[in-house]
Write an enzyme that holds these catalytic residues in place. Structure first.
Site, mmCIF file in Angstrom:
data_model
loop_
_atom_site.group_PDB
_atom_site.id
_atom_site.type_symbol
_atom_site.label_atom_id
_atom_site.label_comp_id
_atom_site.label_asym_id
_atom_site.label_seq_id
_atom_site.Cartn_x
_atom_site.Cartn_y
_atom_site.Cartn_z
ATOM 1 C CB CYS A 2 -0.906 0.004 1.234
ATOM 2 S SG CYS A 2 -1.862 -1.519 1.439
ATOM 3 C CB ILE A 56 -2.146 -8.519 -1.315
ATOM 4 C CG1 ILE A 56 -1.592 -7.359 -2.146
ATOM 5 C CG2 ILE A 56 -1.386 -9.814 -1.606
ATOM 6 C CD1 ILE A 56 -1.578 -7.589 -3.631
#
Length: 665
Positions: A2, A56
Site C-alpha cells: 500500500c 492482496i
C-alpha cells in the site's frame, strides 16, 4: 502492499486545519493502492493517518486500513506483508484472541497489543513500514523492516512531523518547502542513487532498516528539525550484530548439509510469499537467483507458475533465451516482452516521477517495463533480489580474493600491470573487439569500461584502498561539489569479502536494488516480494563460511548447488550477466537528442553541482566512440531530468484533496 501517510502536529501548530492535507498526501500515492483510500483523523490529538490500499490478502472490508486494534488502543497504517501471520494468528488464538477478518494487519495489531511493540517486531517475518498511534499514551511509533524493503520518509516542518511511503506525498503538505541537500545530490551523482541514510531534500530522512522512531507531540516542540528527530531512532534489529555474531558462531556442516539447510529455509520463504488472494507470478531472468526462486515456486505449486522476462535485440544483453529455457524445463507459463530502443526512450520521461528522488540504475528501465507487463496478468510478483548480496554474486566479490593476493606483490610490479591494463582499456576497442572471434558477452566486456576499472583496482595501495575502489565510482570526477566521505562506524569483520558484503547489504541493497524494485512495481500497482531477503535466509547466509559463497572463481556457490537439484548444470554454469541495458549504444543512437538537450541544460543551470566543461568532454568522447562513458553519463542525465521535473510547480492533479473517515474513528 500500500501507500501510507501521516501527520502529527506539534503543540505550537495552533489551528488543526493542516490535518486536512492528509487527503492530498494520500491521494498522491494512488498508484501504490488503487483499491481504495481511507483516512483516520483525531483533531483533538492533532494526528491523521492516510492509507491507499492494494488488496492482496483479505479483499473484504475487514482488511481496510487505517485499522484500530480490538481494544481501540492502537491505530495503524501499514504498508507491506507479514508472511508468517497465519502462524502468529494460531498462537494468538491459542491465547484466547478472536479475529474478524483473514488478513495480516489485524494479526499485527493483536501481536503488538499482546506482546508489546518491540517483542512483536522481532516475531514478524516480512516487509513493512508503518505508523502506529497509541491512543492511551499519545505516542506515534514509526517502524521499518529489517532489510529496508519498504520505504518510509520522515519530514519535519515548523508545525508538524510528516511521514509517507514516497516523497511526492510529503511534497503535498502546504507547510513543506523542498530544498536540495547538496551532499545527497553529490552522492547520487557519484553512486547513481541516494544512499538510504540520506535524502535528496534537506529536512527529510528515511527511517533506517530495522528501526523504530517513537515521538509525542511534546517531543516535536523540543526536537528542532529532522536531525534532532533522527537522534531519537532506536534499532530493534541490527545487521552489524548479525554479522559479528555469525563470525563468532559459523555454521559447521558438509557441503551437502549446508545446501540442504538453505533449500529448506528458502523453500519456506518462497511458500510463505505464495500466500495471496490475487493472481501471483514471478520475474524470471534466467540467472541463478530468479531461477532458484521460480524453481522453488513451481515445486510447491499445483499449476504452472506465471513468469515474466524482458528481451533485448542487442547482442550481449539479451537473457531472454536463458529465461525461456529455464521456463520450459520447470514448466512455467512464460511471457516475454521484447524491448526496443524506441520503447526505452518512450518510458524515460516517466522515470523522474516514478523515482521521486534522482535515481540512475539503468536497469530501472526494464524493471519498470517488466513490472508493467506482469501487472497485466498478476497482482503479486516474486523476484530473486538479494541473492548477490547474501551469497556473493557480484564480480567485486570474487575479484576480491584474487586482488587481495596481488596485494602481496611488489608495488612497482602491480603498477606496471595496472598501466598495461589501462593502455588496453584506452585502445580503440570497438575495432579491435570486432576483429576477434569472441562471444557477444566477451565483446561487450571489452567495449565497456571494465578494463579501465580493473586497472584502477590493480593499482590499489592496500586492502582499505582496495575496498574503497571496489565500492566507489568515477562520476565524482565530473562534480564541483564533492560527496562527503564514506560511511564510518562499520563493524570490524574478519575479511575483505565480509566487509564488501556488509557494505552492499547496508548500502547498495536498500539504496539502489530495493528502491528500484519498490518504485517500479508500485508505479504499476504490483506487489514485489523477495524471498531471498527473508531475515532467516539473510542470517543463515552470514553464518556460512566464505568458501560456500565463492569457490573456483565463481560466486553464489551454495545457491548454484541448490539450483542444481532442479535444473541441469548447462543452465547454471554460465557467466553472470545481470539486468544489463545497452544504454551506451542508445545514448549514441535513439537517446542522443534527449541527452544532448539535458547536457545543454547543465551548462545553463549554473547550480554548481556539475562541472559542465568536464561533462561536455565526457559526452563528446562517448558519442565519438573514444570510450564508453555510459556509467558516468547516466547519473548526470538522470539527475538533470529529475531536477527539471522537481523544479516545476506541483501539479494540482497530483494533490487532489478528499477525505474518507474511517468508520468508528
Amino acid at each position: 502492499m500500500c501507500g501510507i501517510t501521516g501527520i502529527l502536529l506539534a503543540p505550537n501548530a495552533g489551528d488543526t486545519g493542516s490535518l486536512r492535507a492528509i487527503g492530498q498526501m494520500t491521494s498522491a500515492l494512488r498508484h501504490r493502492g488503487p483499491d481504495g483510500q481511507a483516512i483516520w483523523t483525531s483533531r483533538e490529538a492533532g494526528i491523521a493517518f492516510g492509507h491507499r490500499r492494494l488488496a492482496i490478502v483479505d479483499l473484504t472490508e475487514a482488511g481496510r486500513q487505517p485499522m484500530q486494534s480490538a481494544s481501540g488502543r492502537y491505530v495503524i497504517t501499514f504498508n507491506g506483508e507479514i508472511y508468517n501471520f497465519q502462524e502468529l494468528r494460531r498462537e494468538l488464538e491459542g491465547e484466547g484472541h478472536c479475529f474478524r477478518g483473514t488478513g495480516d494487519t489485524e494479526v499485527m495489531l493483536c501481536a503488538i497489543e499482546s506482546w508489546g511493540l518491540d517483542a512483536a517486531l522481532t516475531r514478524f517475518a516480512g516487509m513493512f513500514a508503518f505508523g502506529l498511534w497509541d491512543l492511551k499514551k499519545r505516542i506515534l511509533h514509526l517502524a521499518r523492516d529489517r532489510m529496508g524493503k519498504k520505504p518510509l520518509y520522515v519530514a519535519s516542518t515548523r508545525e508538524a512531523l510528516l511521514f509517507a511511503s514516497e516523497l511526492k506525498a510529503i511534497n503535498c503538505f502546504p507547510g513543506f518547502t523542498p530544498e536540495l541537500d547538496a551532499d545527497a545530490a553529490a552522492m547520487m551523482l557519484s553512486k547513481g542513487w541516494v544512499p538510504d541514510n540520506r535524502c535528496i531534500w534537506d529536512g527529510v530522512f528515511k527511517l533506517p532498516p530495522g528501526s523504530v522512531l517513537s515521538v509525542t507531540a511534546a517531543d516535536l516542540a523540543n526536537a528542532r528539525g529532522a536531525g534532532a528527530l533522527a537522534h531519537r531512532i532506536r534499532r530493534w534489529w541490527s545487521l552489524a550484530d548479525v554479522a559479528c555474531k555469525a563470525q563468532r558462531e559459523p555454521i559447521a556442516g558438509s557441503d551437502q548439509e549446508l545446501a540442504t539447510e538453505l533449500d529448506s529455509l528458502l523453500r519456506l520463504a518462497v511458500r510463505e510469499r505464495m500466500v495471496a488472494d490475487v493472481p501471483l507470478g514471478a520475474f524470471l531472468s534466467g540467472g541463478i537467483d530468479s531461477s532458484s526462486v521460480v524453481a522453488l515456486m513451481q515445486a510447491q505449486s499445483s499449476r504452472p507458475v506465471r513468469t515474466f522476462t524482458i528481451a533485448f535485440s542487442e547482442a550481449g544483453f539479451d537473457e531472454a533465451p536463458h529465461a525461456a529455457a529455464v521456463a520450459r524445463l520447470l514448466g512455467t507459463d512464460h511471457t516475454e516482452l521484447h524491448l526496443s530502443p524506441t520503447e526505452a526512450r518512450d518510458v524515460i520521461p516517466e522515470l523522474p516521477r516514478v523515482w521521486d528522488e534522482p535515481f540512475a540504475d539503468e536497469s530501472q528501465i526494464p524493471t519498470l517495463l517488466v513490472a508493467r507487463l506482469a501487472r497485466q496478468h498478476v497482482t503479486v510478483a516474486l523476484s530473486g533480489d538479494g541473492g548477490d548480496e547474501c551469497f556473493a554474486g557480484y564480480s567485486r566479490h570474487f575479484l576480491a580474493a584474487r586482488l587481495r593476493k596481488l596485494q602481496g606483490l611488489s608495488a612497482p610490479f602491480r603498477r606496471m600491470v595496472a598501466a598495461g591494463t589501462g593502455l588496453l582499456a584506452r585502445a580503440s576497442l570497438h575495432d579491435f573487439a570486432g576483429s576477434l572471434p569472441l562471444s557477444a558477452n566477451a565483446r561487450h566486456a571489452l567495449r565497456s569500461d571494465r578494463l579501465n576499472r580493473l586497472s584502477q583496482l590493480l593499482d590499489a595501495a592496500g586492502e582499505d584502498d582496495l575496498l574503497r575502489r571496489l565500492t566507489g565510482t568515477s562520476t565524482q570526477n565530473l562534480l564541483h561539489h564533492q560527496p562527503p566521505a564514506s560511511r564510518s562506524g562499520l563493524p570490524q569483520l574478519d575479511d575483505l569479502l565480509s566487509r564488501l558484503l556488509f557494505d552492499d547489504m547496508t548500502g547498495y541493497l536498500p539504496g539502489d536494488i530495493l528502491v528500484k524494485l519498490d518504485r517500479a512495481t508500485m508505479a504499476n500497482s504490483l506487489e514485489g516480494r523477495c524471498p531471498i531477503l527473508d531475515h532467516r535466509v539473510v542470517e543463515f547466509s552470514w553464518r556460512l563460511p566464505n568458501h560456500a559463497k565463492v569457490r573456483n572463481g565463481k560466486g553464489k556457490w551454495i545457491l548454484r548447488q541448490l539450483l542444481g537439484r532442479y535444473l541441469p548444470q548447462r543452465l547454471i554454469d554460465r557467466p553472470k550477466q545481470g539486468f544489463d541495458v545497452p544504454i551506451g549504444g542508445w545514448l549514441r543512437g535513439p537517446l542522443r537528442v534527449w541527452a544532448s538537450d539535458l547536457i545543454a541544460g547543465i551548462r545553463l543551470s549554473g547550480d554548481g553541482m556539475l562541472d559542465s566543461a568536464k561533462v561536455d568532454a565526457c559526452w563528446h568522447a562517448h558519442i565519438n566512440g573514444e570510450r564508453d562513458h555510459a556509467r558516468d553519463l547516466w547519473p548526470v542525465l538522470m539527475f538533470q531530468a529529475w531536477h527539471n521535473e522537481a523544479m516545476r510547480p506541483s501539479s494540482p492533479a497530483n494533490c487532489v484533496s478528499y477525505e474518507i473517515e474511517l468508520p468508528g474513528a
